[in-house]
Design a protein around this motif. Structure first.
Motif, PDB file in Angstrom:
ATOM      1  N   TYR A 220       0.768  -1.253   0.017  1.00 56.04           N
ATOM      2  CA  TYR A 220       0.015  -0.184  -0.029  1.00 56.04           C
ATOM      3  C   TYR A 220       0.913   1.497  -0.202  1.00 56.04           C
ATOM      4  N   ALA A 221       1.745   1.361   1.017  1.00 52.48           N
ATOM      5  CA  ALA A 221       2.458   2.541   1.120  1.00 52.48           C
ATOM      6  C   ALA A 221       3.327   2.749  -0.277  1.00 52.48           C
ATOM      7  N   GLY A 222       3.867   1.705  -0.667  1.00 51.45           N
ATOM      8  CA  GLY A 222       4.760   2.047  -1.952  1.00 51.45           C
ATOM      9  C   GLY A 222       3.767   2.497  -3.252  1.00 51.45           C
ATOM     10  N   LYS A 223       2.540   1.921  -3.231  1.00 45.47           N
ATOM     11  CA  LYS A 223       1.566   2.378  -4.629  1.00 45.47           C
ATOM     12  C   LYS A 223       1.357   3.687  -4.235  1.00 45.47           C
ATOM     13  N   VAL A 224       1.027   4.135  -2.931  1.00 41.98           N
ATOM     14  CA  VAL A 224       0.708   5.565  -2.714  1.00 41.98           C
ATOM     15  C   VAL A 224       1.840   6.493  -3.247  1.00 41.98           C
ATOM     16  N   MET A 225       3.118   6.409  -2.620  1.00 39.69           N
ATOM     17  CA  MET A 225       4.368   7.023  -2.687  1.00 39.69           C
ATOM     18  C   MET A 225       4.595   7.131  -4.316  1.00 39.69           C
ATOM     19  N   ALA A 226       4.463   5.728  -5.074  1.00 43.50           N
ATOM     20  CA  ALA A 226       4.611   5.939  -6.733  1.00 43.50           C
ATOM     21  C   ALA A 226       3.509   6.921  -7.323  1.00 43.50           C
ATOM     22  N   GLU A 227       2.354   6.844  -6.961  1.00 43.75           N
ATOM     23  CA  GLU A 227       1.428   7.884  -7.616  1.00 43.75           C
ATOM     24  C   GLU A 227       1.793   9.116  -7.110  1.00 43.75           C
TER      25      GLU A 227
END
Length: 267
Positions: A220-227
């Motif tokens: 989750y955190a990785g997806k948010v940071m990438a976006e």
């Protein structure tokens, strides 16, 4: 004078008399109508209650005619309830973000423009980057204001409504979770508290998704940071490829969210 001439003269005289009569009657009728209008205006001016009653009757009649002709009642104030704005009215940076998100998530640019504008407005006093706020919305709900997870996270920011019901009190109650702007504001407040508690953005995202006490947050955190990174580039005027999700964004892994989030904010 011949008989034919006498007949023609008589016919002309008859026509003249008829014409004058019609003119006088019509003129008198217009005069009477004018007088009636004047007296009506004077009466309505002197008697406001009659004017108000007349307005109500007229409005009721117009509504009835509208229903008969269109099949539904006219509601001109509906536009005031719509969460939408013209993307062309946004600053260049915000408009770029709105159009990019609109294309990627296949959402109309008008409602997205209202959300982008609100995210930038909230960021000024929340100390959160507006593109981070928008990234959370993107990953959480794909900008669906009526989304709900299996454990009850609701709306754009997938706020656990029953856990944070106190935050909705100033907005009229828990049903405000489905008002896009209200859900955005409450979600930002929750995210802000999570980041402050964790001491970092990534840690705050883990708290937000209810994975603070477990090893795996499902990416989750990785997806948010990438976006978040992509949106920052878009806001700077960079060309960022759009890779659309194959399916609508699935609710973030919140298996332990009921217990975790309640423990975090009720302790």
């Amino acid at each position: 004078m011949t008989a034919s001439e006498k007949f023609t003269l008589g016919l002309r005289s008859f026509a003249t008399v008829i014409t004058k009569g019609v003119f006088e009657i019509t003129h008198s009728s217009f005069a009477l109508i004018g007088l009636a209008v004047i007296f009506g205006i004077i009466t309505l001016t002197a008697r406001p209650e009659l004017r108000q009653l007349g307005e109500v009757k007229l409005f009721s009649w117009l509504q009835t005619r509208q229903i008969v002709e269109t099949g539904f009642e006219s509601q001109l104030d509906a536009i005031d309830r719509a969460t939408a704005s013209n993307p062309q009215d946004l600053p260049k940076q915000q408009a770029a973000v709105a159009f990019w998100l609109s294309k990627k998530y296949r959402v109309a640019p008008e409602p997205l423009s209202a959300l982008v504008a609100e995210a930038y407005k909230i960021s000024q006093h929340s100390n959160l980057d507006p593109t981070l706020i928008l990234a959370v919305m993107a990953v959480e709900s794909g900008f669906n204001p009526f989304a709900q997870s299996p454990v009850g996270a609701q709306g754009l920011m997938q706020v656990m409504t029953h856990v944070h019901k106190d935050k909705y009190e100033n907005f009229g109650g828990q049903f405000a979770a489905f008002d896009p702007l209200t859900n955005l504001r409450v979600g930002v407040k929750v995210l802000q508290e999570c980041i402050q508690r964790a001491g970092s953005m990534e840690g705050g995202l883990r708290y937000y998704v209810g994975a603070a006490n477990i090893e795996d947050d499902g990416g989750y955190a990785g997806k948010v940071m990438a976006e978040h990174t992509r949106l920052q580039m878009v806001a700077k005027g960079r060309t960022v490829p759009i890779f659309r999700p194959q399916v609508a964004p699935a609710p973030a892994p919140r298996a332990a969210e009921n217990e975790t989030v309640a423990a975090v904010f009720n302790s």
